[in-house]
Design a protein around this motif. Structure first.
Motif, PDB file in Angstrom:
ATOM      1  N   ASP A   1       0.861  -1.186   0.000  1.00 46.86           N
ATOM      2  CA  ASP A   1       0.000   0.000   0.000  1.00 46.86           C
ATOM      3  C   ASP A   1       0.898   1.237   0.000  1.00 46.86           C
ATOM      4  O   ASP A   1       1.394   1.656   1.049  1.00 46.86           O
TER       5      ASP A   1
ATOM      6  N   ASN B   1      -0.200   4.097  -1.290  1.00 44.16           N
ATOM      7  CA  ASN B   1      -1.128   5.211  -1.475  1.00 44.16           C
ATOM      8  C   ASN B   1      -0.650   6.381  -0.616  1.00 44.16           C
ATOM      9  O   ASN B   1      -0.537   6.247   0.607  1.00 44.16           O
TER      10      ASN B   1
ATOM     11  N   HIS C   1      -1.632   0.614  -5.398  1.00 40.81           N
ATOM     12  CA  HIS C   1      -2.585   1.561  -5.983  1.00 40.81           C
ATOM     13  C   HIS C   1      -2.247   2.977  -5.529  1.00 40.81           C
ATOM     14  O   HIS C   1      -1.490   3.172  -4.574  1.00 40.81           O
TER      15      HIS C   1
ATOM     16  N   ARG D   1      -8.024   7.040  -6.485  1.00 42.27           N
ATOM     17  CA  ARG D   1      -9.155   6.324  -7.084  1.00 42.27           C
ATOM     18  C   ARG D   1      -9.495   6.980  -8.404  1.00 42.27           C
ATOM     19  O   ARG D   1      -9.353   8.204  -8.534  1.00 42.27           O
TER      20      ARG D   1
ATOM     21  N   ARG E   1      -5.325   0.014  -9.805  1.00 42.22           N
ATOM     22  CA  ARG E   1      -6.706   0.491  -9.999  1.00 42.22           C
ATOM     23  C   ARG E   1      -6.937   0.970 -11.427  1.00 42.22           C
ATOM     24  O   ARG E   1      -8.052   1.363 -11.774  1.00 42.22           O
TER      25      ARG E   1
ATOM     26  N   GLY F   1      -5.141   3.866   8.354  1.00 43.95           N
ATOM     27  CA  GLY F   1      -6.216   4.737   8.816  1.00 43.95           C
ATOM     28  C   GLY F   1      -7.483   3.914   9.029  1.00 43.95           C
ATOM     29  O   GLY F   1      -7.771   3.463  10.135  1.00 43.95           O
TER      30      GLY F   1
HETATM   31  O1  LIG Z   1      -4.792   4.935   2.283  1.00 44.50           O
HETATM   32  C1  LIG Z   1      -5.622   4.040   2.480  1.00 44.50           C
HETATM   33  O2  LIG Z   1      -6.549   4.065   3.460  1.00 44.50           O
HETATM   34  P1  LIG Z   1      -6.550   5.139   4.687  1.00 44.50           P
HETATM   35  O3  LIG Z   1      -6.703   6.525   4.073  1.00 44.50           O
HETATM   36  O4  LIG Z   1      -7.762   4.747   5.492  1.00 44.50           O
HETATM   37  O5  LIG Z   1      -5.273   4.965   5.449  1.00 44.50           O
HETATM   38  C2  LIG Z   1      -5.638   2.781   1.674  1.00 44.50           C
HETATM   39  O6  LIG Z   1      -4.671   2.845   0.662  1.00 44.50           O
HETATM   40  C3  LIG Z   1      -7.014   2.501   1.078  1.00 44.50           C
HETATM   41  O7  LIG Z   1      -7.295   3.443   0.076  1.00 44.50           O
HETATM   42  P2  LIG Z   1      -8.812   3.720  -0.334  1.00 44.50           P
HETATM   43  O8  LIG Z   1      -9.475   4.351   0.870  1.00 44.50           O
HETATM   44  O9  LIG Z   1      -8.748   4.648  -1.544  1.00 44.50           O
HETATM   45  O10 LIG Z   1      -9.450   2.404  -0.687  1.00 44.50           O
END
Ligand SMILES: O=C(OP(=O)(O)O)[C@H](O)COP(=O)(O)O
Ligand SMILES: Nc1ncnc2c1ncn2[C@@H]1O[C@H](COP(=O)(O)OP(=O)(O)O)[C@@H](O)[C@H]1O
Length: 410
Positions: free
Chosen positions: A24, A26, A62, A65, A119, A385
């Motif tokens: 992850d 992100n 990913h 979105r 994604r 989170g």
């Molecule tokens: O950063 C994330 O979640 P979080 O903001 O709850 O820590 C995860 O990568 C999940 O991403 P998503 O909430 O777009 O599915």
């Protein structure tokens, strides 16, 4: 309860394997630039362990979105990850087309690849059950040249997306080091018995989330120390003239309308466990930190940005007497040094004791480095989170459950 298999089991079974590793990564994106953060540093441990052992590490991740500003390719992520593992990460601008498959087949022992934003493949976000995800084109194509799958994406484990739940049906599947450590620490409040007091510091802006946590785990927690938006909303429920929007703020009235009933019932049921601020801090006339005692407030005229010093002292004492402390959300606007006392005070109190401690929430955990605290003084600083919130309440995480149900040696 059967747990998942970890990298220990993986390394006993495989050598120089082609392994798909779901991370992850992100991250916040500012002015088009991916911001380095703890997620890279933590996943680097799993990736390095696999690459150092000579496996061909094919990373999937990913970002954002579809339709959102932060939905991007992963070329920058590859560079940042490469800096953390001290070896190049080959970025492949494809998820499961022929370029991706060729790159996987050509990968050398010890090489690390990062495929493009998963994604971007339509299958990833399809609304279906894990077993159906396992039959998707994405999963079938990537599983074909691979020997095994490692899920390290704990912070996305509440999402039932193809790359998170599909592979365990078709490949021997394991939990990475991040998955393993996050799972163990974050589930502790729901799964472990602590002999001494369990305390939870609750704050931040997402009051709706934390009120539900308080409701769900009230039996496991001895003291809740409140601050942030949730703190003010509970003060409002207790009859104080705070916890409402002033000066353009829209954080209170909407969350109050949505949660009033629950806040009132949690306060009634858990009143003895809930510690509310007795004083609050705000920005004074000259831009200085000013404080007011709660009994002096007859009407909210300005935003309160931190809990006050008397509250902080009380919270520090509670933490000092605790055997376990969980943090969810900052007690004040710690990004501004004037209003960091509550958040930092509680974190310092935790660091000063040898209690079991977990600090969760991306924003709150940033206070640890901002104010020079040592991460090693906390049992665990979570990078999750939504998954952290769910773990606190004991709610299962679908990707963890899938790993468990498909444990290779079970
Ligand atoms: O950063 C994330 O979640 P979080 O903001 O709850 O820590 C995860 O990568 C999940 O991403 P998503 O909430 O777009 O599915
Ligand atoms: N009284 C307050 N008013 C406005 N913002 C606050 C207040 N107290 C805390 N915050 C903000 O809450 C944020 C953290 O909240 P949240 O996103 O819920 O937690 P996390 O992401 O750490 O789980 C911090 O950025 C902090 O500035």
């Amino acid at each position: 309860m059967v747990s998942f298999a970890t990298l220990d089991a993986f390394s006993e079974r495989f050598s120089e394997a082609r392994v798909l590793v779901r991370l992850d990564l992100n991250s916040p994106i500012e002015d088009g630039t991916v911001q380095d953060n703890r997620r890279f540093e933590r996943h680097a441990r799993t990736v390095s362990e696999l690459a150092d052992a000579g496996h061909r590490v094919i990373c999937l991740a990913h970002q954002g979105r579809p339709g959102r500003d932060d939905f991007t390719h992963l070329d920058q992520h590859a560079a940042v990850l490469g800096d953390h593992i001290d070896r190049p990460v080959r970025y492949v601008e494809d998820v499961c087309g022929s370029a991706a498959i060729e790159a996987i087949e050509d990968a050398d022992a010890g090489e690390v690849l990062l495929l493009d934003n998963v994604r971007m493949a339509e299958d990833e976000l399809a609304d279906c059950e894990p077993a159906e995800h396992a039959t998707s084109r994405l999963v079938r194509r990537l599983a074909e040249p691979a020997d095994a799958y490692v899920n390290d994406a704990y912070s996305a484990a509440h999402r039932g997306h193809a790359s998170l739940v599909g592979f365990p049906f078709v490949l021997p599947s394991y939990a990475g080091r991040v998955m393993e450590t996050e799972y163990e620490a974050n589930s502790a409040i729901a799964s472990r018995e602590f002999e001494g007091d369990v305390t939870m510091a609750v704050g931040g802006t997402k009051a709706t989330d934390v009120i539900h946590v308080m409701d769900a785990i009230g039996d496991k927690v001895d003291s809740f120390c409140l601050g942030g938006i949730a703190g003010e909303l509970f003060l409002r429920a207790a009859g104080h003239p705070v916890g409402e929007d002033v000066g353009g703020s829209d954080r209170f009235d909407e969350q109050w309308a949505r949660n009033e009933e629950l806040i009132r019932s949690v306060l009634e049921d858990r009143g003895d466990q809930i510690h509310l601020p007795v004083d609050l801090a705000y920005e004074g006339t000259y831009g200085e930190r000013a404080e007011v005692e709660l009994w002096e407030v007859d009407q909210k005229r300005t935003a309160f940005l931190d809990v006050g010093s008397e509250s902080i002292d009380a919270y520090r004492d509670i933490v000092a007497d605790s055997e376990a402390v969980f943090v969810k959300g900052a007690l004040g606007v710690f990004e501004d040094e004037r209003f960091a006392d509550g958040t930092v005070g509680v974190l310092e109190a935790i660091a000063d004791t040898d209690c079991f401690s977990v600090v969760g929430g991306g924003d709150t955990s940033r206070a640890i480095e901002m104010y020079g605290l040592a991460e090693a003084d906390f049992s665990h600083v979570s990078i999750a989170g939504g998954a952290y919130i769910r773990a606190l309440t004991g709610e299962p995480l679908i990707a963890v459950e899938t790993l468990r149900e498909h444990r290779p040696d079970a």
